[in-house]
Enzyme design. Structure first.
Site, PDB file in Angstrom:
ATOM      1  N   HIS A 485      15.940  36.806  52.321  1.00  0.00           N
ATOM      2  CA  HIS A 485      14.610  37.232  51.855  1.00  0.00           C
ATOM      3  C   HIS A 485      13.590  36.125  52.118  1.00  0.00           C
ATOM      4  CE1 HIS A 485      11.657  38.815  48.784  1.00  0.00           C
ATOM      5  NE2 HIS A 485      11.385  37.516  48.703  1.00  0.00           N
ATOM      6  N   GLU A 486      13.947  34.894  51.761  1.00  0.00           N
ATOM      7  CA  GLU A 486      13.013  33.780  51.969  1.00  0.00           C
ATOM      8  C   GLU A 486      12.805  33.512  53.458  1.00  0.00           C
ATOM      9  OE1 GLU A 486      11.303  32.999  49.572  1.00  0.00           O
ATOM     10  OE2 GLU A 486      12.532  33.714  47.912  1.00  0.00           O
ATOM     11  N   HIS A 489      10.266  35.863  54.821  1.00  0.00           N
ATOM     12  CA  HIS A 489       8.850  35.571  54.535  1.00  0.00           C
ATOM     13  C   HIS A 489       8.179  34.848  55.707  1.00  0.00           C
ATOM     14  CE1 HIS A 489       7.977  37.182  50.676  1.00  0.00           C
ATOM     15  NE2 HIS A 489       8.897  36.491  50.028  1.00  0.00           N
ATOM     16  N   GLU A 545       6.484  41.203  49.919  1.00  0.00           N
ATOM     17  CA  GLU A 545       7.791  41.029  49.287  1.00  0.00           C
ATOM     18  C   GLU A 545       8.767  42.126  49.705  1.00  0.00           C
ATOM     19  OE1 GLU A 545       8.844  38.468  47.646  1.00  0.00           O
ATOM     20  OE2 GLU A 545       6.921  37.436  47.613  1.00  0.00           O
ATOM     21  N   ASP A 549      12.298  41.751  51.359  1.00  0.00           N
ATOM     22  CA  ASP A 549      13.485  42.352  50.747  1.00  0.00           C
ATOM     23  C   ASP A 549      14.340  43.097  51.767  1.00  0.00           C
ATOM     24  OD1 ASP A 549      13.322  41.468  48.145  1.00  0.00           O
ATOM     25  OD2 ASP A 549      12.490  43.321  47.323  1.00  0.00           O
TER      26      ASP A 549
END
Length: 637
Positions: A485-486, A489, A545, A549
């Protein structure tokens, strides 16, 4: 504890989140001094209990503490914990601090003191600070920003917002009680509060709402210093900035130009009386948490109303957090070294590297990116920095946070001033891209677009996110998905604007960017308008987000499938488990309006619906509640 592994198999095809977490949700009780329980909140509560227990022992035997930084923390914790002294002193410790605002007799008097007021941590109706220049992240840029509104978001001020009047009534009653405690007359208090609300309202038309703020690339608006100074005829911005950084910058980055274009309309001699009331109310609120227990409890009434917490924290717990907030990284290092092992750090670091390699494979096999854009994306991934567990060193400021005497407020004020000066002293110094922005005891993780790094504090690296005792599939469904997930980003609708060095720099071809935007729009549509007990989801607010995800879950799934002990049921079960949360309705409503993350149940349910392996794993077909038609599924990375 929320980490139950009881699964309602009859519910899986209808609602994965409820199938995994439903039994726990039926009986879970939110602590009276909290607004939520489960998931991240439970882990944070466990760390809170653990550290409070350790530090209580140190309070009773301070000589046992040998680390010099931890010793200062314990000394400060002793001051925050001494409510007998705090209650006896009442408002006396802050009277001289408040009197500085009280004695401002004109706009001109206030304007001449702007620099000293900022360094002494008085509230300001505008904000000038340093942060890495988005287009040259090795250097700091001077940034101009806007003040915070009283209500949580600009949208709360709209006529049809049902919450605004109730919240402003609570805010008014809270201030009335505090001003009475501080010795103000009823007439003076009424006048101050009326002026406070009027000045707050004058700001509203010129600031962004949460959805606009979520597009943070648009906060980069460069002005020459000469042009920036033209924003105000009433304030000598040149003198003010020179007081802070002892220099004239070439440029200023303006986060919200609309506010600064209206600067003289908002901040002027005619508005001074209302503005001074606003300054006094903000100052009173800022100091109350360092005073008597009664003042502390009253000053939290508004925030508790917004969050839905039923009771204030106990005095000792509030003292703990007040001390931790000052020495956060000292406490984080203590936690990491004592409770986070080298074996776990090495294992998680390897998992991060695995996820990066999986991501690289996915980029190499991507069917819609052009060759040049793909090369740039892979380069950005290869340059991605990794920070796991805890920082190697403390920030320099901790060497200066030495407790003197026995007065809580004077030490708090001194520490805050030191931190503010330290901040402005960064001017013309290189940016430290290794600096951690979270304590190791924080249950969270982040990607920093200006540094192109991913950071995983020790506190999140525990079950159900991660454990050496969990299967690889469970770990990939938990921390693996968080890691990816990070990483995602770096390629979401905001992070994708930054290159491998963290600089704001378009590395996309026009056609690739257009295709990406269509996919982002599809993600907006997938969530926009979904009903929750607190209201409807704003797809634009949560898009970044959600992109992270689905990218994270997809990448973690690929990693899990490469392991010998792969069990995709365990993978999806743990994905749903880590989002388990029970929150007050008030908190749900607040987050729906201001949070860039989708509600937990939707995060758990909708992202698996985008992945083909979810359907084959649980034999889900048309007519099942968890079925999403193939043409509506969104996969970006």
């Amino acid at each position: 504890m929320f980490m139950t592994k009881t699964i309602n198999k009859d519910l899986i095809k209808e609602n994965l989140y409820q199938a995994v977490n439903g039994e726990w949700l039926k009986t879970a009780k939110i602590p009276a001094d909290k607004s939520s329980t489960g998931g991240f909140a439970d882990l944070a509560d466990n760390i809170e209990k653990l550290l409070m227990s350790d530090f209580e022992k140190m309070l009773t035997n301070p000589d046992s503490v040998t680390d010099p930084y931890l010793k200062e923390f314990i000394k400060f914790y002793a001051l925050t914990s001494d409510f007998k002294k705090r209650d006896a002193a009442g408002f006396e410790p802050v009277k001289s601090y408040l009197s500085v605002i009280e004695q401002l007799d004109s706009f001109e008097t206030w304007e001449k003191q702007l620099g000293s007021l900022t360094l002494a941590d008085y509230p300001m109706p505008f904000s000038i600070y340093l942060e890495p220049d988005m287009k040259n992240t090795t250097a700091y840029a001077l940034t101009a920003d806007v003040p915070s509104l009283i209500l949580p978001d600009k949208t709360y001020y709209e006529e049809d917002n049902e919450s605004s009047k109730a919240l402003l009534d609570i805010y008014t009653k809270m201030l009335t009680k505090l001003f009475k405690l501080a010795g103000y007359s009823a007439d003076a208090t009424d006048k101050i509060i009326t002026g406070t609300l009027a000045f707050d309202r004058s700001i509203v038309p010129y600031v962004k709402d949460s959805t606009e703020l979520a597009d943070y690339v648009k906060s980069y608006n460069k002005y020459t210093f000469t042009d920036f100074l033209k924003f105000s005829d009433n304030i000598n911005l040149k003198n003010y900035i020179e007081t802070l950084i002892h220099d004239d910058p070439d440029q200023v980055i303006v986060a919200e130009p609309k506010f600064y274009e209206a600067f003289d309309k908002i901040i002027n001699p005619e508005a001074f009386d209302n503005m001074r009331s606003w300054l006094l109310s903000k100052t009173l609120l800022s100091v109350s948490s360092s005073l008597s227990d009664e003042a502390r409890i009253i000053s939290g009434e508004y925030s508790r109303a917004i969050s839905g917490s039923k009771e204030p924290m106990s005095p000792q717990k509030s003292a703990f957090y007040q001390a931790v907030n000052v020495y956060s990284q000292v406490v984080g290092l203590y936690y990491a070294h004592k409770y986070f092992g080298a074996e776990a750090k090495a294992d998680v670091t390897e998992m991060v590297k695995k996820m990066i390699n999986i991501y690289k494979e996915r980029l190499q096999n991507n069917e819609w990116l052009g060759e040049e854009t793909r090369k740039k994306a892979i380069l950005k991934l290869e340059k991605l920095g990794i920070q796991v567990g805890y920082p190697d060193k403390l920030k320099e400021i901790y060497k200066k946070l030495i407790v003197e005497g026995t007065d809580l407020f004077s030490n708090t004020l001194k520490f805050t001033r030191l931190s503010i000066i330290e901040h402005y002293n960064k001017w013309k110094k290189p940016v430290d891209r290794t600096e951690w922005e979270m304590s190791a005891s924080t249950v969270n993780a982040y990607y920093h677009p200006s540094y192109n790094i991913i950071v995983f504090p020790a506190a999140i690296l525990q079950a159900p996110f991660y454990s050496l005792n969990q299967s690889s599939s469970e770990n990939f469904g938990g921390i693996g998905a968080v890691i990816a997930h990070e990483i995602s980003h770096a390629f979401d609708n905001n992070g994708s604007h930054f290159d491998e060095f963290g600089n704001l720099n378009n590395w996309w071809s026009d056609s690739d960017l257009e295709h990406f935007q269509k996919l982002a729009d599809a993600m907006i549509a997938e969530f926009d308008g979904l009903e929750t007990p607190a209201g409807k989801v704003n797809g634009k607010l949560v898009v970044s987000e959600n992109i992270a995800d689905v990218g994270g879950l997809n990448c973690a799934l690929e990693a899990a499938k490469k392991e010998e002990d792969v069990n995709l049921k365990d993978f999806f079960f743990n994905w749903a488990r880590v989002w388990c949360l029970k929150s007050s309705l008030e908190r749900q409503k607040l987050l729906l309006n201001i949070d860039v993350h989708a509600p937990h149940e939707l995060r758990a349910n909708i992202q698996p619906q985008n992945l083909a392996d979810f359907y084959s794993t649980f034999n889900i077909s048309s007519g099942d509640g968890m079925y999403l038609p193939e043409e509506k599924r969104v996969v970006i990375w």
